[in-house]
Scaffold this active site. Structure first.
Site, short mmCIF file in Angstrom:
data_model
loop_
_atom_site.label_atom_id
_atom_site.label_comp_id
_atom_site.label_asym_id
_atom_site.label_seq_id
_atom_site.Cartn_x
_atom_site.Cartn_y
_atom_site.Cartn_z
N ARG A 1 -3.11 -5.06 7.85
CA ARG A 1 -4.16 -4.13 8.27
C ARG A 1 -5.29 -4.90 8.97
NH1 ARG A 1 -6.39 -1.61 3.04
NH2 ARG A 1 -5.31 -3.29 1.97
N TYR B 1 7.04 -8.20 8.73
CA TYR B 1 6.69 -6.78 8.87
C TYR B 1 6.90 -6.32 10.30
CZ TYR B 1 3.93 -7.65 4.58
OH TYR B 1 3.51 -8.00 3.32
N ASP C 1 0.83 -1.21 0.00
CA ASP C 1 0.00 0.00 0.00
C ASP C 1 0.86 1.25 0.00
OD1 ASP C 1 -2.28 -1.56 0.11
OD2 ASP C 1 -2.32 -1.59 2.30
N ASP D 1 -6.36 1.32 7.90
CA ASP D 1 -5.07 1.93 8.23
C ASP D 1 -5.28 3.42 8.54
OD1 ASP D 1 -5.35 3.18 5.76
OD2 ASP D 1 -3.88 1.92 4.75
#
Length: 306
Positions: free
Chosen positions: A179, A66, A38, A80
């Protein structure tokens, strides 16, 4: 120009924006990314160039890691920080560290996720974010993903405030929406939540220390040092089984030959493996023949000549 460029993606660009920009910098059209990040997300984005675009799907299949931040107290349309507030609930209790660790453990392993409306998953040939922008809610497919490990990156014993944020590290399979994972953490803790920050720290074996910025790539291009940022496509196949073949067999492989399965080729049916020559150069991707017992067949031939 052939190989893999491990790019450090900056905030504000889509994965496609990165590809478009690199096509201009590298002066080549054959550029492809290995999984959508994203615009708000920074981090490792392996880019396949030239012949390496043939193996993009295998890099996408490899695991990812992540580091992110979840904020409890309100949820957003996009799950988000870029989305509009949907639900808000002030936190009226102290959350103990033990409780957060229990939630992270409960979300480890194989879990089901429903992709967010603002995502690139296709339903009836159209991407979910296209429906979302048009204000249309559609039924979304639930998928299974694997969370290998979640680590709490916060040493507090108690968490309190009208909103609460904490950082975490996660290692996961392809197709995982971090997310959505952040939202799930909030649900388990009893509060609306969203992912307030995210960086991809590893993808297909590439880490931050392996990556190059756009500025560095431009500098190397200007000085003609493409070898400085282009890694061999073999780096993107590290997670697949490899079988070394002679030069004689390699010539048959170049022609896409169906071969007999030798005793050393022990792999699961349907799973890809790499044929490499005596110099460990990847020649082709093969798999067990789906219908003919004792044979293996090519999936992709990676080089044109030895």
């Amino acid at each position: 120009m052939n190989g893999i460029l491990p790019l450090w993606k900056p905030k504000g660009l889509t994965s496609h924006d990165c590809v478009f920009k690199l096509r201009k910098i590298l002066k080549t059209k054959k550029v492809g990314h290995t999984g959508t990040l994203d615009p708000d997300v920074t981090g490792v984005l392996p880019i396949c160039i030239g012949r390496a675009t043939k193996i993009a799907e295998y890099l996408t299949e490899a695991g990812k890691a992540y580091e992110g931040e979840v904020t409890l107290g309100f949820s957003t349309t996009t799950e988000d920080a870029s989305g509009e507030k949907v639900e808000e609930k002030k936190i009226d209790q102290v959350i103990q560290r033990k409780r957060i660790l229990e939630v992270l453990e409960s979300l480890t392993g194989t879990i089901e996720q429903t992709p967010p409306m603002f995502s690139a998953v296709k339903v009836n040939g159209k991407k979910l974010y296209e429906y979302a922008r048009a204000g249309i809610e559609v039924e979304r497919p639930t998928r299974e993903v694997t969370i290998h490990e979640i680590t709490l990156l916060d040493d507090r014993s108690e968490f309190k405030g009208e909103t609460i944020s904490f950082r975490f590290r996660v290692k996961c399979s392809k197709g995982t929406y971090i997310r959505t994972l952040a939202v799930m953490m909030g649900e388990e803790l009893g509060f609306p939540a969203h992912m307030s920050d995210l960086t991809r720290i590893e993808s297909a074996g590439f880490k931050q220390e392996d990556c190059f910025t756009f500025a560095e790539v431009e500098e190397f291009m200007e000085s003609g040092q493409t070898d400085e940022f282009l890694l061999p496509l073999e780096r993107g196949l590290f997670h697949l089984p490899k079988f070394q073949i002679s030069d004689k067999v390699a010539k048959k492989v170049l022609n896409g030959a169906v071969l007999e399965q030798t005793k050393d080729v022990v792999v699961e049916k349907g799973k890809p493996f790499v044929m490499v020559d005596p110099a460990d150069k990847a020649i082709a991707i093969y798999q067990i023949h789906p219908t003919k017992v004792g044979l293996i067949k090519p999936v992709k031939v990676l080089v044109q000549e030895l």
